[in-house]
Design a protein around this motif. Structure first.
Motif, PDB file in Angstrom:
ATOM      1  N   GLY A 176       0.814  -1.211   0.000  1.00 53.39           N
ATOM      2  CA  GLY A 176       0.000   0.000   0.000  1.00 53.39           C
ATOM      3  C   GLY A 176       0.844   1.256   0.000  1.00 53.39           C
ATOM      4  N   VAL A 177       1.880   1.276   0.823  1.00 56.69           N
ATOM      5  CA  VAL A 177       2.781   2.431   0.873  1.00 56.69           C
ATOM      6  C   VAL A 177       3.469   2.621  -0.477  1.00 56.69           C
ATOM      7  CG1 VAL A 177       4.932   3.284   1.905  1.00 56.69           C
ATOM      8  CG2 VAL A 177       3.154   2.343   3.361  1.00 56.69           C
ATOM      9  N   THR A 178       3.910   1.536  -1.078  1.00 54.15           N
ATOM     10  CA  THR A 178       4.571   1.619  -2.383  1.00 54.15           C
ATOM     11  C   THR A 178       3.616   2.159  -3.440  1.00 54.15           C
ATOM     12  OG1 THR A 178       6.043  -0.205  -1.816  1.00 54.15           O
ATOM     13  CG2 THR A 178       5.797   0.287  -4.157  1.00 54.15           C
ATOM     14  N   ALA A 179       2.389   1.670  -3.457  1.00 56.30           N
ATOM     15  CA  ALA A 179       1.405   2.133  -4.439  1.00 56.30           C
ATOM     16  C   ALA A 179       1.120   3.624  -4.258  1.00 56.30           C
ATOM     17  CB  ALA A 179       0.116   1.327  -4.321  1.00 56.30           C
ATOM     18  N   LEU A 180       0.942   4.058  -3.014  1.00 56.75           N
ATOM     19  CA  LEU A 180       0.693   5.483  -2.755  1.00 56.75           C
ATOM     20  C   LEU A 180       1.890   6.340  -3.148  1.00 56.75           C
ATOM     21  CD1 LEU A 180      -1.175   5.367   0.674  1.00 56.75           C
ATOM     22  CD2 LEU A 180      -2.107   6.040  -1.545  1.00 56.75           C
ATOM     23  N   THR A 181       3.086   5.836  -2.897  1.00 58.69           N
ATOM     24  CA  THR A 181       4.293   6.581  -3.251  1.00 58.69           C
ATOM     25  C   THR A 181       4.416   6.728  -4.767  1.00 58.69           C
ATOM     26  OG1 THR A 181       5.380   5.752  -1.261  1.00 58.69           O
ATOM     27  CG2 THR A 181       6.798   6.691  -2.957  1.00 58.69           C
ATOM     28  N   VAL A 182       4.178   5.642  -5.497  1.00 52.66           N
ATOM     29  CA  VAL A 182       4.247   5.712  -6.959  1.00 52.66           C
ATOM     30  C   VAL A 182       3.204   6.692  -7.488  1.00 52.66           C
ATOM     31  CG1 VAL A 182       3.855   4.409  -9.101  1.00 52.66           C
ATOM     32  CG2 VAL A 182       5.262   3.435  -7.299  1.00 52.66           C
ATOM     33  N   MET A 183       1.987   6.624  -6.959  1.00 54.30           N
ATOM     34  CA  MET A 183       0.940   7.533  -7.418  1.00 54.30           C
ATOM     35  C   MET A 183       1.274   8.991  -7.079  1.00 54.30           C
ATOM     36  SD  MET A 183      -2.667   5.479  -6.916  1.00 54.30           S
ATOM     37  CE  MET A 183      -2.513   5.339  -5.158  1.00 54.30           C
ATOM     38  N   GLY A 184       1.804   9.223  -5.884  1.00 55.03           N
ATOM     39  CA  GLY A 184       2.173  10.577  -5.490  1.00 55.03           C
ATOM     40  C   GLY A 184       3.293  11.147  -6.346  1.00 55.03           C
ATOM     41  N   LEU A 185       4.312  10.334  -6.601  1.00 56.03           N
ATOM     42  CA  LEU A 185       5.419  10.804  -7.432  1.00 56.03           C
ATOM     43  C   LEU A 185       4.981  10.993  -8.882  1.00 56.03           C
ATOM     44  CD1 LEU A 185       8.399   8.760  -5.969  1.00 56.03           C
ATOM     45  CD2 LEU A 185       7.911  11.190  -5.677  1.00 56.03           C
ATOM     46  N   LEU A 186       4.087  10.135  -9.352  1.00 53.32           N
ATOM     47  CA  LEU A 186       3.556  10.297 -10.698  1.00 53.32           C
ATOM     48  C   LEU A 186       2.766  11.606 -10.801  1.00 53.32           C
ATOM     49  CD1 LEU A 186       3.352   8.955 -13.475  1.00 53.32           C
ATOM     50  CD2 LEU A 186       1.260   7.843 -12.683  1.00 53.32           C
ATOM     51  N   HIS A 187       1.966  11.893  -9.807  1.00 54.38           N
ATOM     52  CA  HIS A 187       1.212  13.149  -9.784  1.00 54.38           C
ATOM     53  C   HIS A 187       2.173  14.343  -9.745  1.00 54.38           C
ATOM     54  CE1 HIS A 187      -1.189  16.411  -7.985  1.00 54.38           C
ATOM     55  NE2 HIS A 187      -2.180  15.873  -8.691  1.00 54.38           N
ATOM     56  N   LEU A 188       3.187  14.268  -8.927  1.00 53.53           N
ATOM     57  CA  LEU A 188       4.177  15.343  -8.840  1.00 53.53           C
ATOM     58  C   LEU A 188       4.884  15.551 -10.174  1.00 53.53           C
ATOM     59  CD1 LEU A 188       5.798  17.309  -6.969  1.00 53.53           C
ATOM     60  CD2 LEU A 188       7.385  15.412  -6.637  1.00 53.53           C
ATOM     61  N   ASN A 189       5.213  14.463 -10.843  1.00 51.31           N
ATOM     62  CA  ASN A 189       5.932  14.560 -12.114  1.00 51.31           C
ATOM     63  C   ASN A 189       5.046  15.012 -13.271  1.00 51.31           C
ATOM     64  OD1 ASN A 189       8.477  13.846 -11.142  1.00 51.31           O
ATOM     65  ND2 ASN A 189       8.018  11.676 -11.296  1.00 51.31           N
TER      66      ASN A 189
END
Length: 133
Positions: free
Chosen positions: A96-109
């Protein structure tokens, strides 16, 4: 023998990433490729100018490589230090943490200034405040 059956069953599936990212076949290869990618991408991100056309793909690659590398590494920690009965919960939480991190970084990028620009701002702001003093 049980472990061999699990490895055969997991070949060709990505579900190993959720169940046992540290011990599934191919996971160490992915982890080592992540090491190489991070060793190349990190200095590239640090030294590319703000207006470079290469910065966006570097940010996207870092946005996937960093969480994936951390996910596999934390699963290694879970295998070493978490009691067997609690590993499933720990691995699920980490997924879950990994999925949220990927989504957050994707949104940031994609919608923000990008990972590299955000990290570089940490130093730019402190340098500007020192000049004002």
């Amino acid at each position: 023998r049980e472990r061999e059956r699990e490895r055969e069953r997991d070949k060709g599936e990505m579900s190993w990433l959720l169940r046992a990212a540290d011990s599934a076949p191919g996971s160490m290869k992915v982890h080592h490729m992540g090491n190489v990618a991070l060793a190349a991408l990190t200095p590239a991100a640090a030294f590319l100018p703000k207006d470079s056309g290469y910065l966006f793909p570097v940010d996207l690659a870092l946005g996937v490589a960093l969480p994936l590398h951390s996910h596999i590494t934390m699963n290694m920690v879970f295998s070493d230090y978490v009691p067997p009965g609690m590993r499933g919960i720990a691995r699920g939480g980490m997924a879950g943490v990994t999925a949220l991190t990927v989504m957050g970084l994707l949104h940031l990028n994609l919608r923000g200034p990008g990972l590299t620009s955000c990290v570089k701002q940490l130093w730019c702001n402190s340098a500007a405040s020192k000049d004002k003093k």
